[in-house]
Design a protein around this motif. Structure first.
Motif, PDB file in Angstrom:
ATOM      1  N   ALA A 124       0.826  -1.211   0.000  1.00 28.31           N
ATOM      2  CA  ALA A 124       0.000   0.000   0.000  1.00 28.31           C
ATOM      3  C   ALA A 124       0.861   1.263   0.000  1.00 28.31           C
ATOM      4  CB  ALA A 124      -0.928  -0.006   1.209  1.00 28.31           C
ATOM      5  N   ARG A 125       2.039   1.183   0.672  1.00 28.84           N
ATOM      6  CA  ARG A 125       2.935   2.338   0.748  1.00 28.84           C
ATOM      7  C   ARG A 125       3.880   2.406  -0.446  1.00 28.84           C
ATOM      8  NH1 ARG A 125       6.151   0.744   5.084  1.00 28.84           N
ATOM      9  NH2 ARG A 125       7.299   2.681   4.851  1.00 28.84           N
ATOM     10  N   GLY A 126       3.980   1.322  -1.195  1.00 33.15           N
ATOM     11  CA  GLY A 126       4.861   1.306  -2.356  1.00 33.15           C
ATOM     12  C   GLY A 126       6.336   1.250  -2.017  1.00 33.15           C
ATOM     13  N   VAL A 127       6.678   0.623  -0.872  1.00 32.18           N
ATOM     14  CA  VAL A 127       8.080   0.564  -0.458  1.00 32.18           C
ATOM     15  C   VAL A 127       8.731  -0.746  -0.891  1.00 32.18           C
ATOM     16  CG1 VAL A 127       7.634   2.019   1.532  1.00 32.18           C
ATOM     17  CG2 VAL A 127       7.558  -0.460   1.809  1.00 32.18           C
ATOM     18  N   GLN A 128      10.045  -0.721  -1.004  1.00 29.67           N
ATOM     19  CA  GLN A 128      10.799  -1.929  -1.309  1.00 29.67           C
ATOM     20  C   GLN A 128      11.154  -2.618   0.015  1.00 29.67           C
ATOM     21  OE1 GLN A 128      14.025  -1.296  -4.087  1.00 29.67           O
ATOM     22  NE2 GLN A 128      12.813   0.086  -5.341  1.00 29.67           N
ATOM     23  N   GLY A 129      10.199  -3.340   0.562  1.00 31.85           N
ATOM     24  CA  GLY A 129      10.377  -3.969   1.859  1.00 31.85           C
ATOM     25  C   GLY A 129      11.208  -5.235   1.783  1.00 31.85           C
ATOM     26  N   VAL A 130      11.644  -5.681   2.968  1.00 31.43           N
ATOM     27  CA  VAL A 130      12.435  -6.912   3.060  1.00 31.43           C
ATOM     28  C   VAL A 130      11.924  -7.733   4.242  1.00 31.43           C
ATOM     29  CG1 VAL A 130      14.736  -7.924   3.132  1.00 31.43           C
ATOM     30  CG2 VAL A 130      14.445  -5.595   2.278  1.00 31.43           C
ATOM     31  N   ILE A 131      11.781  -9.037   4.014  1.00 31.66           N
ATOM     32  CA  ILE A 131      11.363  -9.964   5.060  1.00 31.66           C
ATOM     33  C   ILE A 131      12.410 -11.059   5.186  1.00 31.66           C
ATOM     34  CG2 ILE A 131       9.596 -11.619   5.794  1.00 31.66           C
ATOM     35  CD1 ILE A 131       7.572 -10.005   4.110  1.00 31.66           C
ATOM     36  N   VAL A 132      12.831 -11.342   6.416  1.00 29.21           N
ATOM     37  CA  VAL A 132      13.747 -12.450   6.682  1.00 29.21           C
ATOM     38  C   VAL A 132      13.080 -13.388   7.689  1.00 29.21           C
ATOM     39  CG1 VAL A 132      15.970 -13.160   7.642  1.00 29.21           C
ATOM     40  CG2 VAL A 132      15.830 -11.125   6.191  1.00 29.21           C
ATOM     41  N   ASN A 133      12.939 -14.639   7.297  1.00 27.86           N
ATOM     42  CA  ASN A 133      12.377 -15.670   8.163  1.00 27.86           C
ATOM     43  C   ASN A 133      13.514 -16.487   8.781  1.00 27.86           C
ATOM     44  OD1 ASN A 133       9.752 -14.942   7.347  1.00 27.86           O
ATOM     45  ND2 ASN A 133       9.862 -16.299   5.574  1.00 27.86           N
ATOM     46  N   ILE A 134      13.444 -16.717  10.095  1.00 27.66           N
ATOM     47  CA  ILE A 134      14.481 -17.510  10.743  1.00 27.66           C
ATOM     48  C   ILE A 134      14.062 -18.971  10.745  1.00 27.66           C
ATOM     49  CG2 ILE A 134      15.952 -17.776  12.761  1.00 27.66           C
ATOM     50  CD1 ILE A 134      16.101 -15.032  11.236  1.00 27.66           C
ATOM     51  N   SER A 135      14.729 -19.741   9.917  1.00 31.52           N
ATOM     52  CA  SER A 135      14.444 -21.160   9.772  1.00 31.52           C
ATOM     53  C   SER A 135      15.510 -21.954  10.532  1.00 31.52           C
ATOM     54  CB  SER A 135      14.388 -21.524   8.290  1.00 31.52           C
ATOM     55  OG  SER A 135      14.014 -22.875   8.117  1.00 31.52           O
TER      56      SER A 135
END
Length: 244
Positions: A124-135
């Motif tokens: 919605a904000r149009g940002v280049q987000g990043v997600i890191v999942n700890i596996s």
């Protein structure tokens, strides 16, 4: 030397941030200039972050409605670290419904839910987000008494890939970090028995367990612009365990 301010102007949410890897990641992100929200289900753990400039949020991610309500109020998030997890070790034939449900609720469903909420507002904000999942290395290798835990982390790796596929067109990157045994306070207790520790270390080519900073440094790399072309990967931090 100038302090690292590479995350200045960004807001980060770290789950499971009351202790261990999550707490260290929250502090590292804050030290690098990010505005950090540390989430934990244990208020007492969050109290140790008072005075650090880190905002805290107490919620049990196993509770769908409580999570929805809490995260609707956190505001804009650019970086998400899904670290919260539980580990209930039982032999396969003795796995209980309670252990199964709790493990999947926290280790998989909560990641799914938190990521949905945060990714929607990133889009919605149009940002280049990043997600890191700890596996975990347990996502790719069968370990004794880890039937449920291995299953949750294997599912998390595939969720990471599908998230990367579907969120990529929105300029959101998604990766996982997959550590071996990590010498958190809990890790030191769980692996204090010399024979147990030696058996695992003998399977790690570097002949040592990971330190918390080893994992945090990998998280920061995947959150940073230095990995701008990296998405959908599972990054082992395992001393070579998965190649042995």
């Amino acid at each position: 030397m100038e302090p690292d301010r590479s995350f200045s102007g960004r807001r980060a949410l770290v789950t499971g941030a009351g202790k261990g890897i999550g707490r260290a990641a929250a502090l590292a992100l804050s030290g690098a200039g990010a505005q950090v929200i540390a989430l934990s289900r244990t208020q007492a753990d969050l109290q140790s972050l008072e005075g650090t400039g880190i905002e805290t949020l107490c919620v049990d991610l196993g509770d769908w409605d409580a999570t929805e309500a809490a995260l609707s109020k956190v505001g804009a998030i650019d970086l998400l670290v899904n670290n919260a997890a539980v580990s209930v070790l039982q032999p396969f034939l003795e796995v209980t419904k309670e252990a199964f449900d709790r493990s999947f609720d926290v280790n998989l469903r909560a990641v799914f839910h938190v990521s949905q909420i945060i990714a929607r507002q990133m889009i919605a904000r149009g940002v280049q987000g990043v997600i890191v999942n700890i596996s975990s290395q347990a996502s790719q290798r069968a370990l004794q008494d880890h039937a449920v835990y291995c299953s949750t982390k294997s599912a998390l790796d595939m969720l990471t890939k599908v998230m990367a596929l579907e969120l990529g067109p929105h300029k959101i990157r998604v990766n996982s970090v997959n550590p071996t045994v990590v010498m958190t306070d809990m890790g030191r207790i769980n692996w204090s028995e010399p024979q147990k520790a030696a058996a695992m270390i003998s399977r790690i080519p570097l002949r040592k367990f990971a330190e918390v900073d080893d994992v945090v440094n990998s998280i920061l790399f995947l959150l940073s612009d230095k990995s701008a072309m990296t998405t959908g990967v599972s990054l082992p931090v395992d001393g070579g365990f998965l190649v042995s």
